[in-house]
Write a protein that holds these residues in place. Structure first.
Motif, PDB file in Angstrom:
ATOM      1  N   GLY A  36      -0.886  26.784  12.877  1.00  0.00           N
ATOM      2  CA  GLY A  36       0.259  26.572  11.983  1.00  0.00           C
ATOM      3  C   GLY A  36       1.490  26.766  12.720  1.00  0.00           C
ATOM      4  O   GLY A  36       2.403  27.596  12.451  1.00  0.00           O
ATOM      5  N   ALA A  37       1.641  26.460  14.074  1.00  0.00           N
ATOM      6  CA  ALA A  37       2.841  26.987  14.833  1.00  0.00           C
ATOM      7  C   ALA A  37       3.869  26.043  14.661  1.00  0.00           C
ATOM      8  O   ALA A  37       4.022  25.190  13.895  1.00  0.00           O
ATOM      9  CB  ALA A  37       2.417  26.683  16.363  1.00  0.00           C
ATOM     10  N   GLY A  38       5.032  26.620  14.981  1.00  0.00           N
ATOM     11  CA  GLY A  38       6.159  26.243  14.875  1.00  0.00           C
ATOM     12  C   GLY A  38       6.752  25.199  15.773  1.00  0.00           C
ATOM     13  O   GLY A  38       6.018  24.756  16.514  1.00  0.00           O
ATOM     14  N   LEU A  39       8.010  24.735  16.160  1.00  0.00           N
ATOM     15  CA  LEU A  39       8.497  23.898  17.011  1.00  0.00           C
ATOM     16  C   LEU A  39       8.078  24.099  18.439  1.00  0.00           C
ATOM     17  O   LEU A  39       7.759  23.457  19.154  1.00  0.00           O
ATOM     18  CB  LEU A  39       9.963  23.621  16.879  1.00  0.00           C
ATOM     19  CG  LEU A  39      10.301  22.759  15.757  1.00  0.00           C
ATOM     20  CD1 LEU A  39      11.844  22.779  15.651  1.00  0.00           C
ATOM     21  CD2 LEU A  39       9.694  21.343  15.972  1.00  0.00           C
ATOM     22  N   ASP A  40       8.241  25.711  18.777  1.00  0.00           N
ATOM     23  CA  ASP A  40       7.989  26.050  20.146  1.00  0.00           C
ATOM     24  C   ASP A  40       6.369  25.491  20.578  1.00  0.00           C
ATOM     25  O   ASP A  40       6.120  25.158  21.508  1.00  0.00           O
ATOM     26  CB  ASP A  40       7.928  27.555  20.288  1.00  0.00           C
ATOM     27  CG  ASP A  40       9.612  27.854  20.396  1.00  0.00           C
ATOM     28  OD1 ASP A  40      10.215  26.876  20.462  1.00  0.00           O
ATOM     29  OD2 ASP A  40       9.659  29.296  20.367  1.00  0.00           O
ATOM     30  N   SER A  56       4.152  37.020  12.608  1.00  0.00           N
ATOM     31  CA  SER A  56       3.532  36.123  11.797  1.00  0.00           C
ATOM     32  C   SER A  56       4.341  35.636  10.518  1.00  0.00           C
ATOM     33  O   SER A  56       5.271  36.263  10.528  1.00  0.00           O
ATOM     34  CB  SER A  56       2.256  36.773  11.015  1.00  0.00           C
ATOM     35  OG  SER A  56       2.965  37.696   9.981  1.00  0.00           O
ATOM     36  N   GLU A  57       4.075  34.459   9.901  1.00  0.00           N
ATOM     37  CA  GLU A  57       4.785  34.053   8.939  1.00  0.00           C
ATOM     38  C   GLU A  57       5.110  34.920   7.823  1.00  0.00           C
ATOM     39  O   GLU A  57       6.165  35.134   7.283  1.00  0.00           O
ATOM     40  CB  GLU A  57       4.466  32.717   8.482  1.00  0.00           C
ATOM     41  CG  GLU A  57       5.247  32.003   7.199  1.00  0.00           C
ATOM     42  CD  GLU A  57       4.463  30.536   7.000  1.00  0.00           C
ATOM     43  OE1 GLU A  57       5.158  29.969   6.363  1.00  0.00           O
ATOM     44  OE2 GLU A  57       3.436  30.672   6.792  1.00  0.00           O
ATOM     45  N   ALA A  58       3.977  35.508   7.673  1.00  0.00           N
ATOM     46  CA  ALA A  58       4.120  36.608   6.472  1.00  0.00           C
ATOM     47  C   ALA A  58       5.089  37.824   6.707  1.00  0.00           C
ATOM     48  O   ALA A  58       5.876  38.239   5.973  1.00  0.00           O
ATOM     49  CB  ALA A  58       2.678  37.129   6.144  1.00  0.00           C
ATOM     50  N   GLN A  59       4.859  38.064   7.969  1.00  0.00           N
ATOM     51  CA  GLN A  59       5.891  39.388   8.619  1.00  0.00           C
ATOM     52  C   GLN A  59       7.450  38.883   8.397  1.00  0.00           C
ATOM     53  O   GLN A  59       8.162  39.723   8.005  1.00  0.00           O
ATOM     54  CB  GLN A  59       5.269  39.732   9.955  1.00  0.00           C
ATOM     55  CG  GLN A  59       3.792  40.415  10.079  1.00  0.00           C
ATOM     56  CD  GLN A  59       3.502  40.734  11.458  1.00  0.00           C
ATOM     57  OE1 GLN A  59       4.034  40.002  12.420  1.00  0.00           O
ATOM     58  NE2 GLN A  59       2.740  41.617  11.553  1.00  0.00           N
ATOM     59  N   LEU A 103       8.800  48.126   8.861  1.00  0.00           N
ATOM     60  CA  LEU A 103       7.748  47.058   8.867  1.00  0.00           C
ATOM     61  C   LEU A 103       7.162  46.758  10.147  1.00  0.00           C
ATOM     62  O   LEU A 103       7.857  46.957  11.118  1.00  0.00           O
ATOM     63  CB  LEU A 103       8.506  45.673   8.325  1.00  0.00           C
ATOM     64  CG  LEU A 103       9.000  45.490   6.950  1.00  0.00           C
ATOM     65  CD1 LEU A 103       9.899  44.257   6.847  1.00  0.00           C
ATOM     66  CD2 LEU A 103       7.904  45.629   5.888  1.00  0.00           C
ATOM     67  N   LYS A 104       5.734  46.780  10.082  1.00  0.00           N
ATOM     68  CA  LYS A 104       5.029  46.266  11.329  1.00  0.00           C
ATOM     69  C   LYS A 104       5.324  44.753  11.259  1.00  0.00           C
ATOM     70  O   LYS A 104       5.112  44.196  10.541  1.00  0.00           O
ATOM     71  CB  LYS A 104       3.450  46.629  11.065  1.00  0.00           C
ATOM     72  CG  LYS A 104       2.707  46.368  12.138  1.00  0.00           C
ATOM     73  CD  LYS A 104       1.219  46.294  12.141  1.00  0.00           C
ATOM     74  CE  LYS A 104       0.436  46.085  13.208  1.00  0.00           C
ATOM     75  NZ  LYS A 104       0.601  44.748  13.883  1.00  0.00           N
ATOM     76  N   ILE A 105       5.717  44.620  13.014  1.00  0.00           N
ATOM     77  CA  ILE A 105       6.046  43.512  13.273  1.00  0.00           C
ATOM     78  C   ILE A 105       5.180  43.074  14.463  1.00  0.00           C
ATOM     79  O   ILE A 105       5.518  43.737  15.431  1.00  0.00           O
ATOM     80  CB  ILE A 105       7.355  43.068  13.392  1.00  0.00           C
ATOM     81  CG1 ILE A 105       8.171  43.150  12.034  1.00  0.00           C
ATOM     82  CG2 ILE A 105       7.539  41.411  13.968  1.00  0.00           C
ATOM     83  CD1 ILE A 105       7.860  42.040  10.985  1.00  0.00           C
ATOM     84  N   ALA A 106       4.309  42.255  14.627  1.00  0.00           N
ATOM     85  CA  ALA A 106       3.502  41.834  16.050  1.00  0.00           C
ATOM     86  C   ALA A 106       2.966  43.170  16.169  1.00  0.00           C
ATOM     87  O   ALA A 106       2.163  43.714  15.490  1.00  0.00           O
ATOM     88  CB  ALA A 106       4.472  41.227  16.863  1.00  0.00           C
ATOM     89  N   GLU A 162      17.025  29.943   6.046  1.00  0.00           N
ATOM     90  CA  GLU A 162      16.451  29.412   7.301  1.00  0.00           C
ATOM     91  C   GLU A 162      17.259  29.845   8.460  1.00  0.00           C
ATOM     92  O   GLU A 162      16.299  30.000   9.567  1.00  0.00           O
ATOM     93  CB  GLU A 162      16.496  27.814   6.941  1.00  0.00           C
ATOM     94  CG  GLU A 162      15.914  27.360   5.832  1.00  0.00           C
ATOM     95  CD  GLU A 162      14.269  27.683   6.142  1.00  0.00           C
ATOM     96  OE1 GLU A 162      14.094  27.580   7.155  1.00  0.00           O
ATOM     97  OE2 GLU A 162      13.741  27.998   5.097  1.00  0.00           O
ATOM     98  N   ARG A 163      18.470  29.930   8.515  1.00  0.00           N
ATOM     99  CA  ARG A 163      19.261  30.618   9.648  1.00  0.00           C
ATOM    100  C   ARG A 163      18.759  32.091  10.020  1.00  0.00           C
ATOM    101  O   ARG A 163      18.727  32.264  11.189  1.00  0.00           O
ATOM    102  CB  ARG A 163      20.613  30.442   9.806  1.00  0.00           C
ATOM    103  CG  ARG A 163      21.066  28.824   9.807  1.00  0.00           C
ATOM    104  CD  ARG A 163      22.446  28.761   9.743  1.00  0.00           C
ATOM    105  NE  ARG A 163      23.405  29.484  10.687  1.00  0.00           N
ATOM    106  CZ  ARG A 163      24.579  29.208  10.889  1.00  0.00           C
ATOM    107  NH1 ARG A 163      25.296  28.436  10.183  1.00  0.00           N
ATOM    108  NH2 ARG A 163      25.355  30.004  11.676  1.00  0.00           N
ATOM    109  N   LEU A 164      18.553  32.729   8.799  1.00  0.00           N
ATOM    110  CA  LEU A 164      18.307  33.970   9.213  1.00  0.00           C
ATOM    111  C   LEU A 164      16.774  34.141   9.750  1.00  0.00           C
ATOM    112  O   LEU A 164      16.710  34.980  10.612  1.00  0.00           O
ATOM    113  CB  LEU A 164      18.192  34.763   7.558  1.00  0.00           C
ATOM    114  CG  LEU A 164      17.592  36.231   7.749  1.00  0.00           C
ATOM    115  CD1 LEU A 164      18.431  37.089   8.726  1.00  0.00           C
ATOM    116  CD2 LEU A 164      17.413  36.893   6.427  1.00  0.00           C
ATOM    117  N   ALA A 165      15.906  33.436   9.284  1.00  0.00           N
ATOM    118  CA  ALA A 165      14.320  33.105   9.963  1.00  0.00           C
ATOM    119  C   ALA A 165      14.600  33.017  11.341  1.00  0.00           C
ATOM    120  O   ALA A 165      13.914  33.443  12.151  1.00  0.00           O
ATOM    121  CB  ALA A 165      13.661  32.394   9.199  1.00  0.00           C
ATOM    122  N   ASN A 166      15.337  31.839  11.501  1.00  0.00           N
ATOM    123  CA  ASN A 166      15.605  31.193  13.045  1.00  0.00           C
ATOM    124  C   ASN A 166      16.143  32.510  13.825  1.00  0.00           C
ATOM    125  O   ASN A 166      15.746  32.814  15.029  1.00  0.00           O
ATOM    126  CB  ASN A 166      16.285  30.334  13.008  1.00  0.00           C
ATOM    127  CG  ASN A 166      16.500  29.644  14.387  1.00  0.00           C
ATOM    128  OD1 ASN A 166      15.528  29.369  14.860  1.00  0.00           O
ATOM    129  ND2 ASN A 166      17.915  29.319  14.939  1.00  0.00           N
TER     130      ASN A 166
END
Length: 316
Positions: free
Chosen positions: A133-137, A270-273, A293-296, A251-255
């Motif tokens: 489920g990867a993104g553009l990278d 992760s997407e959920a995080q 929040l735990k992130i990675a 969308e810009r915030l997520a980016n």
């Protein structure tokens, strides 16, 4: 029959002197032969002994004999590539391999390493990314050049088919080793290679070219998104101000958040995080709202009016 790797290297402005990552397998054997013939006296071979199977000693001996015959200096190192609990064995081996190749190269004063990954490897990488489920990278696949551990890694064979390299080896009678783990279907890449690629060949004979085109398009789009994230983060500051982040469209915030975490902290959420972090940022309109929040492998916290990243430690 001419080695197809020779044509690929002829079109590549190689930075010399050059190291070649040489496992003894078919692909790296074709690359090493082509490089040694094109740039005699300017090529070194780097071999990583993973220590994961008994055949590894035989692989190293084969590489030493081949390099002696070609007049190419061989530099080898052993590494413990065992994976930790919950870690992908393929990912662990890959990280250990790149770190060791870089260390070997730098020890010889070399800053450029050629890898033998080809068009089939690129397709496998993209399919693995899709499966995760990867993104553009991820969908951009493997770049032709990347910087890691102070070394530039190059992939000059990305346009070549695996079977073309093997056909040349067979026709020329050039010996190479076969890694028994390549037939182990416990590994995702092997399942793709053995089960999916033959089906793709039957259904979409031009799949290598079309996947390569998609990878280039994804890479271009990824560059544009990175540029937009840099603009937004330049305005938000470092560490990023929550007021600026809250004003961004979702969308810009997520980016911007994804780029900040990866660029500054080497963290891939992760997407959920990421969704949870966006939700918390949107909700923090009051001074007392807490973000923790735990992130990675770390955590993100609110500190006054900014977001802070902290390396892994138990959450309170």
């Amino acid at each position: 029959m001419e080695n197809p790797a020779v044509h690929a290297l002829a079109a590549w402005p190689a930075p010399l002197p050059l190291a070649v990552a040489y496992s003894g397998g078919a692909d790296s054997t074709a690359l090493l032969h082509a490089a040694a013939a094109r740039w005699p006296g300017q090529v070194h071979a780097l071999h990583v002994h993973h220590g994961l199977q008994q055949a590894a000693d035989r692989f190293e001996s084969h590489c030493a004999a081949t390099c002696a015959a070609l007049g190419v200096p061989l530099h080898a190192a052993r590494v413990d590539a065992r994976h930790a609990t919950g870690e992908s064995p393929e990912d662990a081996a890959r990280r250990a391999r790149y770190a060791t190749l870089a260390a070997l190269a730098l020890a010889q004063g070399l800053r450029h390493v050629a890898l033998a990954q080809h068009a089939d490897d690129q397709v496998e990488t993209m399919l693995i990314a899709l499966g995760r489920g990867a993104g553009l990278d991820g969908l951009a696949g493997m770049p032709r050049r990347m910087e890691r551990h102070g070394v530039s890694f190059h992939r000059p064979l990305l346009e070549l088919r695996a079977d073309a390299l093997r056909e040349w080896l067979a026709a020329a009678g050039v010996a190479h080793v076969e890694d028994p783990s390549n037939s182990d279907l416990r590994y995702t890449r092997n399942r793709i290679r053995r089960l999916l690629l033959p089906a793709l060949q039957a259904a979409l004979p031009q799949y290598r070219d079309t996947f390569a085109r998609s990878a280039r398009n994804a890479a271009r789009a990824s560059v544009l998104l990175a540029g937009l994230a840099e603009q937004d983060l330049a305005e938000a500051g470092s560490p990023p101000a929550l007021a600026v982040l809250r004003a961004l469209p979702q969308e810009r915030l997520a980016n911007a958040l994804r780029h900040w975490l990866r660029r500054d902290h080497g963290a891939v959420p992760s997407e959920a995080q990421l969704l949870q972090l966006q939700s918390q940022i949107a909700a923090c309109s009051t001074r007392g709202h807490r973000i923790h929040l735990k992130i990675a492998a770390g955590r993100v916290e609110r500190e006054g009016g900014v977001l802070r990243w902290y390396n892994a430690s138990p959450l309170s």
